[in-house]
Design an enzyme around this catalytic site. Sequence first.
Site, PDB file in Angstrom:
ATOM      1  N   ASP A 204       8.463   0.163   0.122  1.00 18.73           N
ATOM      2  CA  ASP A 204       8.012  -0.591  -0.631  1.00 18.73           C
ATOM      3  C   ASP A 204       8.917  -1.271  -1.312  1.00 18.73           C
ATOM      4  O   ASP A 204       9.473  -0.768  -1.791  1.00 18.73           O
ATOM      5  CB  ASP A 204       7.161  -0.132  -1.156  1.00 18.73           C
ATOM      6  CG  ASP A 204       6.272  -0.729  -1.874  1.00 18.73           C
ATOM      7  OD1 ASP A 204       4.673  -0.906  -0.993  1.00 18.73           O
ATOM      8  OD2 ASP A 204       6.403  -0.836  -3.983  1.00 18.73           O
ATOM      9  N   GLU A 255      10.116  -3.622   3.096  1.00 25.74           N
ATOM     10  CA  GLU A 255       8.954  -4.440   2.976  1.00 25.74           C
ATOM     11  C   GLU A 255      10.298  -5.793   2.036  1.00 25.74           C
ATOM     12  O   GLU A 255      10.464  -5.141   0.945  1.00 25.74           O
ATOM     13  CB  GLU A 255       8.134  -4.199   1.952  1.00 25.74           C
ATOM     14  CG  GLU A 255       6.826  -5.202   2.048  1.00 25.74           C
ATOM     15  CD  GLU A 255       6.350  -4.875   0.787  1.00 25.74           C
ATOM     16  OE1 GLU A 255       5.260  -5.196   0.083  1.00 25.74           O
ATOM     17  OE2 GLU A 255       6.455  -3.725  -0.752  1.00 25.74           O
TER      18      GLU A 255
HETATM   19  C1  NOJ Z   1       3.765  -4.321  -2.123  1.00 25.49           C
HETATM   20  C2  NOJ Z   1       2.959  -2.770  -1.447  1.00 25.49           C
HETATM   21  O1  NOJ Z   1       2.913  -3.683  -0.372  1.00 25.49           O
HETATM   22  C3  NOJ Z   1       1.161  -3.190  -2.458  1.00 25.49           C
HETATM   23  O2  NOJ Z   1       0.429  -2.557  -2.118  1.00 25.49           O
HETATM   24  C4  NOJ Z   1       1.661  -2.904  -3.868  1.00 25.49           C
HETATM   25  O3  NOJ Z   1       1.074  -3.317  -5.348  1.00 25.49           O
HETATM   26  C5  NOJ Z   1       2.827  -2.821  -4.231  1.00 25.49           C
HETATM   27  N1  NOJ Z   1       4.636  -3.566  -3.686  1.00 25.49           N
HETATM   28  C6  NOJ Z   1       3.495  -1.896  -5.148  1.00 25.49           C
HETATM   29  O4  NOJ Z   1       3.925  -0.944  -5.463  1.00 25.49           O
END
Ligand code: NOJ
Length: 524
Positions: A204, A255
């Site tokens: 993430d 990500e």
């Molecule tokens: C990216 C995640 O996909 C999202 O859902 C989240 O709110 C943020 N990162 C913070 O962790």
Amino acid sequence: MSDKDSQWWRDAVIYQVYPRSYADANGDGVGDIAGIRARLGHLRDLGVDAIWMSPWYPSPMADAGYDVADFRDIDPVFGSLAEAEALIEEAHAAGIRMIVDIVPNHISSEHPWFKAALKSKEAKERDYFWFRPGRGENGDEMPTDWRGEFGGTTWTRTPDGSWYLHLFTPEQPDLNWDHPDVRAEFESILRFWFDRGVDGIRIDSAALLLKDPELPEVLEDTPHPFHDLDGVHEVYRAWRRVSDSYGGDRALIGEVWMPDIERFANYLRPDELHAAFNFDLLGCAWDPELMRESVDRTLLAHKAIGAPATWVLSNHDVTRHVTRYGRENTTFSFENNLDGTPVDLELGTRRARAAALLSLSLPGAAYIYQGEELGLWENENIPPEQFQDPMWGRRGHSRDGCRVPLPWTGDEAPFGFTTATPWLPQPAEWKDRTAQAQTGDPNSMLELYRSAIKLRHASLGPEFSWLDLGSSVLAFCRGHDFACVLNMSGAPIALPPHRTVLLASGPLDGDRLPPDTAVWMRLS
Ligand code: NOJ
């Protein structure tokens, strides 16, 4: 295991399970692991290669589980660690790999580390976070004016007068990745899940971990204080050593939201991540020139570094693409608050069907966000008082509309998702989009996805080359005779000479391909 199998992430179809909304087995209105196990057959029949599980760890759910209080357990709302282990085993038995979601940038304010850090200024855990004195005479001004990723400010004051950093909500304090204990802890968490057989880790907010300790303001033409700092690559090199120590078939998938595709590609160097989400196409308008450029840009950047491209149309953070593609402005960005603008769902669905054939035949891995295979649209009619997303209120946009529980069976809500009231309301019109209603209907979105995934595995050749059918048509070959042709012009076009049409996203007009329709074919 063949080399191709061992590098499964290079061309896998990966299905994102958002556990709150997949299926509820214990009747509390929230999805759970027992529900996923009960409906694993859906994923087997769909033919996906892997599941990416959004966070399922103990969490106060300030950000739907992206605020983790314990990375080595399961939140009771979803079940238990034993059930998670059983799911991993059952998925493997069904030929499906498992990817878990790790959130390294921040943890929950309820995590024992943060609690210890708040308790005493002398606690060693204090240095695991970004505590700083405030500015101004009384220290009552925030240490910086940084804006948060959800909008709003990024510092919260504690009773002892100091401030702590949180790029997301105050319930998600940022970790200090300069601290060796933080690094060691996450390497141990990776091992914990690899030891339980998981095949991959989704990382993430992968580009945010490091911060400039001088805490400079965000200014144009100066290095950004927390986006994509060079030091972050050392973290992923260490993670790669951990994943490689498991024999080389465990993948790290980042990500990475980044407009600069070359900086993006840095994360994919051979000793770093195996893959990263490419959001370029997801943000792109439904426009042949722009989409062709996006595909080219993506393939080029990945080729240069020998990494596989990834294709994503939707996820739990963005407006579902049936809705996006049915609007006048078909782009996506968090800055575009498009909620409430008119949507032509029929047009959006037609384009989403064509986009499925596009993304499932481009070279690389394809991601499917749960419900995409059912043709679900964004629920834009959730009463704001039911919103749970912390982005609502900070950015005036709620991500809840794409997180609505799946419709499985029956004619009315909750469509077999639960026996209780689902945690978010489902549109009544989804009665035609249940998995049950679509199964066996050759014109349904579900059968289109099933056929496409089956054919993809059997038909795509390794090489990619564009076919020139005019500027309003996206057409390309995979291998010597497989072609995907997507008509983005306003009028039907003649299909190129072919032996067979393998699959079409909509009805053909004789030998002509209608607008917003795609086909897979064998060329003659
Ligand atoms: C990216 C995640 O996909 C999202 O859902 C989240 O709110 C943020 N990162 C913070 O962790």
